[in-house]
Design a protein around this motif. Sequence first.
Motif, PDB file in Angstrom:
ATOM      1  N   UNK A  60     -13.473  23.833  51.404  1.00 19.72           N
ATOM      2  CA  UNK A  60     -14.525  23.611  50.402  1.00 19.72           C
ATOM      3  C   UNK A  60     -15.907  23.750  51.022  1.00 19.72           C
ATOM      4  N   UNK A  61     -16.066  23.301  52.276  1.00 19.15           N
ATOM      5  CA  UNK A  61     -17.357  23.423  52.953  1.00 19.15           C
ATOM      6  C   UNK A  61     -17.743  24.889  53.122  1.00 19.15           C
ATOM      7  N   UNK A  62     -16.772  25.698  53.562  1.00 24.35           N
ATOM      8  CA  UNK A  62     -17.048  27.129  53.747  1.00 24.35           C
ATOM      9  C   UNK A  62     -17.316  27.815  52.408  1.00 24.35           C
ATOM     10  N   UNK A  63     -16.577  27.409  51.385  1.00 27.23           N
ATOM     11  CA  UNK A  63     -16.774  28.010  50.061  1.00 27.23           C
ATOM     12  C   UNK A  63     -18.163  27.684  49.525  1.00 27.23           C
ATOM     13  N   UNK A  64     -18.628  26.466  49.751  1.00 21.56           N
ATOM     14  CA  UNK A  64     -19.980  26.092  49.308  1.00 21.56           C
ATOM     15  C   UNK A  64     -21.036  26.902  50.067  1.00 21.56           C
ATOM     16  N   UNK A  65     -20.797  27.119  51.374  1.00 22.94           N
ATOM     17  CA  UNK A  65     -21.715  27.944  52.160  1.00 22.94           C
ATOM     18  C   UNK A  65     -21.706  29.377  51.642  1.00 22.94           C
ATOM     19  N   UNK A  66     -20.534  29.838  51.216  1.00 26.30           N
ATOM     20  CA  UNK A  66     -20.394  31.177  50.644  1.00 26.30           C
ATOM     21  C   UNK A  66     -21.243  31.307  49.380  1.00 26.30           C
ATOM     22  N   UNK A  67     -21.165  30.303  48.502  1.00 24.51           N
ATOM     23  CA  UNK A  67     -21.939  30.317  47.256  1.00 24.51           C
ATOM     24  C   UNK A  67     -23.433  30.233  47.556  1.00 24.51           C
ATOM     25  N   UNK A  68     -23.800  29.420  48.538  1.00 24.03           N
ATOM     26  CA  UNK A  68     -25.219  29.297  48.907  1.00 24.03           C
ATOM     27  C   UNK A  68     -25.761  30.620  49.437  1.00 24.03           C
ATOM     28  N   UNK A  69     -24.904  31.362  50.156  1.00 27.98           N
ATOM     29  CA  UNK A  69     -25.323  32.656  50.711  1.00 27.98           C
ATOM     30  C   UNK A  69     -25.601  33.665  49.598  1.00 27.98           C
ATOM     31  N   UNK A  71     -25.142  33.472  45.292  1.00 32.30           N
ATOM     32  CA  UNK A  71     -24.626  32.822  44.078  1.00 32.30           C
ATOM     33  C   UNK A  71     -23.987  33.823  43.117  1.00 32.30           C
ATOM     34  N   UNK A  72     -24.156  35.082  43.367  1.00 34.55           N
ATOM     35  CA  UNK A  72     -23.518  36.095  42.530  1.00 34.55           C
ATOM     36  C   UNK A  72     -22.177  36.569  43.073  1.00 34.55           C
ATOM     37  N   UNK A  73     -21.754  36.019  44.215  1.00 31.58           N
ATOM     38  CA  UNK A  73     -20.486  36.401  44.843  1.00 31.58           C
ATOM     39  C   UNK A  73     -19.370  35.544  44.237  1.00 31.58           C
ATOM     40  N   UNK A  74     -18.636  36.108  43.295  1.00 25.35           N
ATOM     41  CA  UNK A  74     -17.701  35.342  42.472  1.00 25.35           C
ATOM     42  C   UNK A  74     -16.566  34.726  43.285  1.00 25.35           C
ATOM     43  N   UNK A  75     -16.142  35.424  44.337  1.00 23.44           N
ATOM     44  CA  UNK A  75     -15.011  34.908  45.123  1.00 23.44           C
ATOM     45  C   UNK A  75     -15.322  33.549  45.732  1.00 23.44           C
ATOM     46  N   UNK A 100     -18.605  29.922  38.013  1.00 23.52           N
ATOM     47  CA  UNK A 100     -18.205  31.280  38.363  1.00 23.52           C
ATOM     48  C   UNK A 100     -18.133  32.186  37.150  1.00 23.52           C
ATOM     49  N   UNK A 101     -17.610  31.660  36.051  1.00 22.52           N
ATOM     50  CA  UNK A 101     -17.506  32.447  34.819  1.00 22.52           C
ATOM     51  C   UNK A 101     -18.875  32.727  34.214  1.00 22.52           C
ATOM     52  N   UNK A 102     -19.845  31.867  34.512  1.00 19.18           N
ATOM     53  CA  UNK A 102     -21.211  32.129  34.061  1.00 19.18           C
ATOM     54  C   UNK A 102     -21.783  33.350  34.774  1.00 19.18           C
TER      55      UNK A 102
END
Length: 325
Positions: A60-69, A71-75, A100-102
């Motif tokens: 979850x920590x890595x996924x949150x960092x992924x989204x922060x990097x 926000x348009x990266x759906x994965x 994500x669906x947004x």
Amino acid sequence: MPHPQAEKIKGEGNKFFQKGQYHQAIAKYEEAAGIDPTVPAYWSNAAACWEKLGNYEKMSECARSCISADRGFVKGYFRLAVALKSMNDLSECVKTLESGLAVQSTNADLKRMKKEVLELQRHEQVAAFCRKAEEQMQNSDIAGAYKTLELASRLDAGNPEIERMMSRVKPKFDQMEKRRKAGLGQVELYKEQGDEAYKNANFEGAIQHYTKCIEALEKSGKTSSELALKTYSNRAACYKQISNFDGVISDCTAVLEVDHENVKALIRRAQAFEGVERYRSALQDTKSVLTMPFDKVGKANFDLANGMQHRLQRTVQQLKKMASG
């Protein structure tokens, strides 16, 4: 353009991943992210490794960092949702999937997982209702158990466990109701008849019964009684069903004159004000709800009022612009 050195290290991480050497792969992905933290794929790949290792906190920590990097990266949303689901944090999981669906409303993976998680939530809620009903039965709270099982039935009609428990509770509840109704006066019976009509979706008929009850209470000077407030509230619910917004406003106002912080009346009246385009009045009622303690309002009512407030504020601002233009 991706940083060449970071991409080279990512490639090394991919080789470790393919060999099942997940800790080594994570080290490479983190090294790549250290060089260029704006590339979401590095964090996403690290999250995938943590998933393989069964460490969902780290995932979850890595996924949150992924989204922060990005926000348009759906994965990234999908990775985070998988982690939250695995940690049984279903409400946050649904929120993540909706975020994500947004970004990409047609994403099949997000839509599929949301459907699965909502189904899990439904089953959990049904199980919780059954446990609560069992406790209520043990404490001889037959009426409470019956109402709880009715809620469970709405979520999962035909559930054998609910039906088994209901077969034990309903005969006792029916006997209690029979005794209770036998002791009611005519005015109270009007309300009971209104309640039955409402349950059967006969809203016009329910209004007639509730009106008889209210008229009788008015004659006896008991319009501030608990029975009167419940009847006004129930009649307002009927008026709402048939889109008689003036009726909703009138009855909710009667309740609020006695009980100034009645959340249900404030929200219903706000919805009715919006229905007759009295947006400022609707906004005032929603604000009144949102200034109350959260525990008093409840999450569902808070979310409803909050959503209405944002919508109404936009409408009021648009009207101001039109008026000034």
